[in-house]
Design a protein around this motif. Structure first.
Motif, PDB file in Angstrom:
ATOM      1  N   LEU A 228      50.425  69.148  -1.205  1.00 29.32           N
ATOM      2  CA  LEU A 228      49.640  69.022  -2.395  1.00 29.32           C
ATOM      3  C   LEU A 228      48.043  69.612  -2.444  1.00 29.32           C
ATOM      4  O   LEU A 228      47.446  70.133  -3.253  1.00 29.32           O
ATOM      5  CB  LEU A 228      49.422  67.422  -2.516  1.00 29.32           C
ATOM      6  N   GLY A 229      47.572  69.492  -1.221  1.00 31.68           N
ATOM      7  CA  GLY A 229      46.213  69.979  -0.772  1.00 31.68           C
ATOM      8  C   GLY A 229      46.276  71.445  -0.885  1.00 31.68           C
ATOM      9  O   GLY A 229      45.282  71.943  -1.469  1.00 31.68           O
TER      10      GLY A 229
ATOM     11  N   GLN B 113      45.913  72.136  -4.824  1.00 30.32           N
ATOM     12  CA  GLN B 113      44.883  71.633  -4.967  1.00 30.32           C
ATOM     13  C   GLN B 113      43.605  72.750  -4.605  1.00 30.32           C
ATOM     14  O   GLN B 113      42.941  72.906  -5.823  1.00 30.32           O
ATOM     15  CB  GLN B 113      44.300  70.317  -4.614  1.00 30.32           C
ATOM     16  N   ASN B 114      43.493  73.227  -3.623  1.00 33.09           N
ATOM     17  CA  ASN B 114      42.836  74.174  -3.341  1.00 33.09           C
ATOM     18  C   ASN B 114      42.835  75.484  -4.161  1.00 33.09           C
ATOM     19  O   ASN B 114      41.830  76.174  -4.432  1.00 33.09           O
ATOM     20  CB  ASN B 114      42.914  74.475  -1.785  1.00 33.09           C
TER      21      ASN B 114
ATOM     22  N   SER C 268      38.157  69.898 -10.734  1.00 34.66           N
ATOM     23  CA  SER C 268      38.403  68.530 -10.195  1.00 34.66           C
ATOM     24  C   SER C 268      39.366  67.647 -11.027  1.00 34.66           C
ATOM     25  O   SER C 268      40.374  67.269 -10.638  1.00 34.66           O
ATOM     26  CB  SER C 268      37.436  67.845  -9.971  1.00 34.66           C
TER      27      SER C 268
ATOM     28  N   VAL D 110      42.864  69.389 -10.886  1.00 40.53           N
ATOM     29  CA  VAL D 110      43.508  68.787  -9.714  1.00 40.53           C
ATOM     30  C   VAL D 110      44.078  67.525  -9.942  1.00 40.53           C
ATOM     31  O   VAL D 110      45.151  67.278  -9.353  1.00 40.53           O
ATOM     32  CB  VAL D 110      42.564  69.013  -8.726  1.00 40.53           C
ATOM     33  N   LYS D 111      43.213  66.585 -10.391  1.00 43.07           N
ATOM     34  CA  LYS D 111      43.704  65.276 -10.616  1.00 43.07           C
ATOM     35  C   LYS D 111      45.281  65.365 -11.641  1.00 43.07           C
ATOM     36  O   LYS D 111      46.147  64.309 -11.488  1.00 43.07           O
ATOM     37  CB  LYS D 111      42.856  64.197 -11.361  1.00 43.07           C
TER      38      LYS D 111
ATOM     39  N   TYR E 197      47.097  67.695 -12.094  1.00 43.02           N
ATOM     40  CA  TYR E 197      48.269  68.150 -11.104  1.00 43.02           C
ATOM     41  C   TYR E 197      49.006  67.124 -10.089  1.00 43.02           C
ATOM     42  O   TYR E 197      50.032  67.049  -9.886  1.00 43.02           O
ATOM     43  CB  TYR E 197      47.694  69.481 -10.280  1.00 43.02           C
ATOM     44  N   GLU E 198      48.149  66.277  -9.458  1.00 44.60           N
ATOM     45  CA  GLU E 198      48.528  65.326  -8.603  1.00 44.60           C
ATOM     46  C   GLU E 198      49.240  64.343  -9.259  1.00 44.60           C
ATOM     47  O   GLU E 198      50.469  63.824  -8.995  1.00 44.60           O
ATOM     48  CB  GLU E 198      46.996  64.542  -8.185  1.00 44.60           C
TER      49      GLU E 198
END
Length: 438
Positions: free
Chosen positions: A156-157, A160-161, A180, A183-184, A186-187
């Motif tokens: 996940l990280g 996100q990067n 940001s 990214v949320k 995607y999470e």
């Protein structure tokens, strides 16, 4: 029969036109008399594909086909792999405000985002997930991880990067919060957290009212507001182009509602925003963006309340002085839509009769001569020369076809004789001018 028309398009055309509005899909099947405008538009689209940006103003009287033209432009742009969006100016939304009216316009634009596979709008979520899949694929290849494994939470990280890095490369103002939130999204996408995905979409569509609420839900510092919404549109434009789309085209209709703004200071601020967008597009400050405004001649030329009341816009938008009715200049920013002539309207009504028959699986008994008789009745009625619009002709014609379909023995000549011409123009424009003079 009209070539290649789909049942859904036929139904949309008939139902919309009977209701006095432009159909969202299928307008290419009822296009007549706009060949030169479309050819010029396709040329302009090619410029935008190549990294330029443009702003165009489509000007015409009420019922002259401005909204129809914008929908036709959508159809053409979608085939050229543009992302398109439509929104109407209303008393509650505008380009500049300090009470949330601008972000309402932004939200309307985002709600109506369309791509070729979703021409009726609502494509923002589809585009986000397509872009995320592109990032996942690229990251998997760069790190030699299988496309199955990289979707595991342990990576996940890493994803996100990659999202933040890619967003930072393509955005400017507001890029950090923009990235940001994606990214949320995607999470939520990976974890199956539907609430988190909905909240991320809510932020991207400008629907958060307070920073506190956004911080609680998503951990971001800012929200999309009246001041930064245009920057966010430019961010989305860059995002769409990075995905492989040709550009982002935004159509803004009913610009007469800017003309109607009651306070001259607020009206001028909105015109100042139009000037800013115009300059961005023609000075190369933004790429792959095409913005169309549609409005009446009053909106453009009225020197007390219209765009011509703002000198910087007047100097940019005045018509080419060498243009005539016979020699048009479609390369200039302002395109004035001339009314359809009687022959073009006749061709249009014939097309509508075929579409009507296809939609209702019928064959209405009305000949070309009777269509001509209908037109003659319409155009010879008292008030026709001043008030009659193509919209009213089309609606009356389809209403008559509906009566004949349900009552085959009806006397058509009597129906034609019952037609009355009404002035459909808003009656508040002259009042506004009178107030301004006081």
């Amino acid at each position: 029969m009209i070539d290649n028309i789909k049942p859904k398009e036929a139904t949309s055309i008939v139902n919309s036109l009977v209701s006095g509005v432009v159909p969202k899909i299928g307008v290419q099947h009822i296009t007549v008399g706009r060949t030169d405008e479309i050819e010029a538009f396709i040329s302009a689209l090619n410029d935008v594909k190549n990294g330029h940006s443009l702003a165009k103003f489509w000007i015409g009287d009420f019922g002259s086909g401005k909204s129809f033209m914008l929908h036709l432009l959508n159809t053409v742009a979608l085939k050229q792999k543009f992302v398109v969006a439509n929104a109407d100016f209303t008393p509650d939304n505008r380009l500049y405000s300090n009470d949330g009216k601008s972000v309402l316009l932004y939200s309307s634009i985002m709600d109506n985002i369309a791509i070729q596979t979703k021409p009726e709008g609502g494509a923002l979520q589809t585009l986000l997930e397509k872009w995320i899949e592109q990032v996942i694929t690229k990251t998997a290849q760069e790190n030699e991880i299988s496309l199955v494994d990289i979707r595991n939470e342990e990576y996940l990280g890493l994803i996100q990067n990659s999202i933040i890095k890619t967003i930072n490369e393509i955005t400017e103002v507001g890029g950090f919060d923009f990235g940001s939130v994606i990214v949320k999204y995607y999470e939520g996408y990976i974890k199956g957290d539907e609430l988190l995905r909905r909240n991320a979409l809510k932020w991207l569509k400008g629907e958060y009212k307070t920073k506190t609420e956004a911080r609680q839900d998503l951990g971001v510092r800012e929200i999309i507001n009246d001041q930064n919404f245009y920057d966010m549109l430019k961010n989305f434009c860059k995002l769409f182009v990075s995905m492989g789309y040709s550009g982002f085209m935004i159509n803004l209709d009913e610009a007469i509602n800017l003309y109607k703004i009651s306070t001259s200071v607020m009206r001028e601020k909105n015109y100042e925003k139009i000037l800013s967008i115009y300059n961005d597009c023609f000075q190369g400050k933004v790429s792959n963006l095409f913005i169309n405004f549609a409005g009446t001649r009053e909106f453009l030329e009225n020197e007390r309340r219209g765009l011509f009341s703002y000198q910087a816009l007047k100097s940019r938008l005045q018509t080419n002085k060498f243009e005539t009715l016979e020699m048009r200049d479609f390369a200039q920013p302002v395109i004035k839509l001339t009314p359809l002539n009687h022959n073009e309207i006749f061709v249009l009504l014939k097309k509508l009769k075929l579409i009507f028959d296809f939609n209702y699986k019928t064959d209405i008994n009305i000949s070309d001569e009777e269509i001509s008789a209908f037109m003659e009745e319409m155009f010879n009625k008292p008030g026709a020369s001043e008030f009659l619009t193509p919209r009213e002709v089309i609606r009356d014609f389809l209403n008559i076809l509906n009566i004949i379909r349900q009552n085959p023995e009806v006397d058509k000549n009597q129906l034609f004789g019952d037609i009355e011409i009404e002035d459909e123009r808003p009656n508040d424009l002259n009042i506004l001018d009178s107030i301004e003079e006081l």
